[in-house]
Design a protein around this motif. Sequence first.
Motif, PDB file in Angstrom:
ATOM      1  N   PRO A 147       0.821  -1.216   0.000  1.00  0.00           N
ATOM      2  CA  PRO A 147       0.000   0.000   0.000  1.00  0.00           C
ATOM      3  C   PRO A 147       0.848   1.257   0.000  1.00  0.00           C
ATOM      4  CG  PRO A 147       0.020  -1.005   2.178  1.00  0.00           C
ATOM      5  CD  PRO A 147       0.727  -1.955   1.273  1.00  0.00           C
ATOM      6  N   VAL A 149       1.817   4.780   1.451  1.00  0.00           N
ATOM      7  CA  VAL A 149       1.776   5.356   2.793  1.00  0.00           C
ATOM      8  C   VAL A 149       2.434   6.730   2.771  1.00  0.00           C
ATOM      9  CG1 VAL A 149       1.834   3.085   3.891  1.00  0.00           C
ATOM     10  CG2 VAL A 149       3.981   4.330   3.521  1.00  0.00           C
ATOM     11  N   GLU A 279       4.830   1.130   0.952  1.00  0.00           N
ATOM     12  CA  GLU A 279       5.190   0.657   2.287  1.00  0.00           C
ATOM     13  C   GLU A 279       6.484  -0.152   2.291  1.00  0.00           C
ATOM     14  OE1 GLU A 279       2.293  -1.234   5.554  1.00  0.00           O
ATOM     15  OE2 GLU A 279       2.791  -2.634   3.926  1.00  0.00           O
ATOM     16  N   HIS A 311      -1.117   6.257   7.879  1.00  0.00           N
ATOM     17  CA  HIS A 311      -2.184   5.842   6.964  1.00  0.00           C
ATOM     18  C   HIS A 311      -3.323   6.861   7.009  1.00  0.00           C
ATOM     19  CE1 HIS A 311      -0.219   1.939   6.662  1.00  0.00           C
ATOM     20  NE2 HIS A 311      -0.133   1.922   7.982  1.00  0.00           N
ATOM     21  N   THR A 316      -6.214   4.402   1.075  1.00  0.00           N
ATOM     22  CA  THR A 316      -4.977   4.549   0.315  1.00  0.00           C
ATOM     23  C   THR A 316      -5.036   3.701  -0.939  1.00  0.00           C
ATOM     24  OG1 THR A 316      -2.566   4.570   0.487  1.00  0.00           O
ATOM     25  CG2 THR A 316      -3.708   2.669   1.441  1.00  0.00           C
ATOM     26  N   ASN A 318      -3.324   0.816  -3.392  1.00  0.00           N
ATOM     27  CA  ASN A 318      -2.511  -0.383  -3.241  1.00  0.00           C
ATOM     28  C   ASN A 318      -1.823  -0.717  -4.560  1.00  0.00           C
ATOM     29  OD1 ASN A 318      -1.554  -2.802  -1.932  1.00  0.00           O
ATOM     30  ND2 ASN A 318      -3.011  -3.940  -3.181  1.00  0.00           N
ATOM     31  N   GLU A 376      -1.136  -0.737  11.563  1.00  0.00           N
ATOM     32  CA  GLU A 376      -2.146  -0.149  10.701  1.00  0.00           C
ATOM     33  C   GLU A 376      -3.399   0.164  11.514  1.00  0.00           C
ATOM     34  OE1 GLU A 376      -4.184  -4.062   8.714  1.00  0.00           O
ATOM     35  OE2 GLU A 376      -2.270  -3.406   7.907  1.00  0.00           O
ATOM     36  N   LEU A 381      -6.815  -1.558   6.579  1.00  0.00           N
ATOM     37  CA  LEU A 381      -6.739  -0.461   5.630  1.00  0.00           C
ATOM     38  C   LEU A 381      -7.928  -0.460   4.676  1.00  0.00           C
ATOM     39  CD1 LEU A 381      -2.958  -0.636   4.618  1.00  0.00           C
ATOM     40  CD2 LEU A 381      -4.023   0.864   6.319  1.00  0.00           C
ATOM     41  N   TYR A 383      -8.925   0.495   0.848  1.00  0.00           N
ATOM     42  CA  TYR A 383      -8.199   0.653  -0.411  1.00  0.00           C
ATOM     43  C   TYR A 383      -9.068   1.322  -1.470  1.00  0.00           C
ATOM     44  CZ  TYR A 383      -4.656  -2.504   1.488  1.00  0.00           C
ATOM     45  OH  TYR A 383      -3.678  -3.077   2.263  1.00  0.00           O
TER      46      TYR A 383
END
Length: 595
Positions: A147, A149, A279, A311, A316, A318, A376, A381, A383
């Motif tokens: 991902p 970051v 990341e 985050h 975010t 990926n 996290e 997370l 996406y």
Amino acid sequence: MAPAPTRTRQWLPYTAAVTAGLLVIAGTFAFVRQRDAGGRPRADCTISLEVNSSTEKAALLVELAERYNGSGRSLDGGGCARVHVSALTSGKAAEELAAGWGGTGLPKPQVWLPTSSLWTGQLRRLDQAAGRAPQTPDRYPSIANSPLVIAMPQPKGDLVRQRGPLGWGEILGLSGRAGWADFGKPEWGRFTFGKDNPNLSTSGLAATIATYYAAVNRSSDLTRSDLANPAVTQFVRRIEANVSHYSDDVVDLLRDLAEADLVGRGSSRDDMSAIVMQEELVYLYNEGRLSPRQDGQEQGRRPSVPLVAVHPREGTFNLDHPFVVLPSADERQRAAAADFLAFLTDDVQQESFARLGFRNHERRASAQLLASVGTEPTGGLTYFEPPDPQVVEAMLGGWSTLRKKANILIVLDTSGSMEAAVGNRTRLQVASAAAGKGLALLNAEDRVGLWSFSSETPQRPTGPYREEVRLGDFDQKRINSRTAALRAGGGTALYATVRAAHQYVLDRYDPQRINAVVVLTDGKNEYSRDNDLARLLADVELDPRRPVKVFCIAFDRESDFATLDRIAKASSGKAFDATDPARIDEAFVKLVSSF
């Protein structure tokens, strides 16, 4: 890079060059590596499977292919396959696949492993524009994930995290000029961050997409009308205003940061509070994989100040590293590809990806990764979905109007050695032509000036440098005209000129712009009146409150690249190696992409 037979703009890294008409350098950005995967083939391994991987994971894929070839695996129906891996940047591979794969010198692949599904969408768009069946019509399984970051030095990252969940705009648009004062740390100055140019980098493009999604407060279905919404463009513009400078490769930023950490300077002397990146690079930095190495060491020392991954609240992007089986694969090669995919997603091979900081093919992070980069959010997370390729195309087309503008002084060496021949032209002619092509990528709203320098000569009796075009509104026609009229002569007053040029820009510092000096030289300092390198390095050392960065291009093998690199690093700029004159166009395009 072969342009597509349409008028639409292509992306990454070749995009910028082709769009500007720089066909002469269109193939120079590709980093191509091909190595035999090795292993001892069995007699019945008659199926050959060609795999093309994006460059950042190619070395690992070569290793895993070697492991596969020596594993003794058999396919359903008998026989076995031998896998061979070559490497090409994702953007170049997409365009080569669209053009028939005739210009790389590499075997045509049956399996493609780009960095992101953004590229399968781009190839689909190119195929559709050409009126042919798409080569990548589907969604594809991942072999690893990483991902995007916001990486920050631990003290700053911890302070931001203490505020609770914050969004992209709240972090990257942090407090405008007030900066860290709003967090009780006025001594940290303004908040600025680094990101890759979206025309050169998958992670830079992903970062730009992520800010648009944050602006519309959705995680999917970004539309062209969203891009035209004034509130959305203002959101993106506010974030871009905090960019320190754009990078052609974030790994270079991390290596410089690791080197500064090693000698005890840490990030305190840099003006960047954060870097947007994948990341996996946070992990590699924290583990010392990007630190300077001593002889015999596999990796450098872990940094004293690690990075933490922050985050954003909205979610975010990926980078999903899809496993794409192409239509060029026949039935037996498809069976081999399925077996190789099963092999890559097996736990043993997934551990190899984890050792490089990747999440596994199901997006799960290892405990070691989270311990290194930070935990996290509770619940995991969120996406963003890749936008429609046409929307991404429109986004990149409009980004140049939203990016942070620049205040640039170009300083061109006109010493006598620039009369040396490069083919049927002089060095000065080659350098001037490259400058013209590179400057064509700047925005009309940038401010640009031009100096020439050598030493005192009959044409320049009062000093070693001269203003050719005053720093002001970008007038490329005038700059091209002045560079074409320059004549070579004299020595190389490098130190005196860099010092004066840096002070000149500092005196005209604009906090709303990237402020920089660009130096192109083919030699080393030959000016006895000013030969104190230590004093020059002190004079151009970055002031985080008023950063003026020096970018250098070392042109031809007589250039003192090591010294130019020291000068650039002192100011948190970058030196570009064009000691092979054939690379001068590439160096200028990469340099200009920093603005």
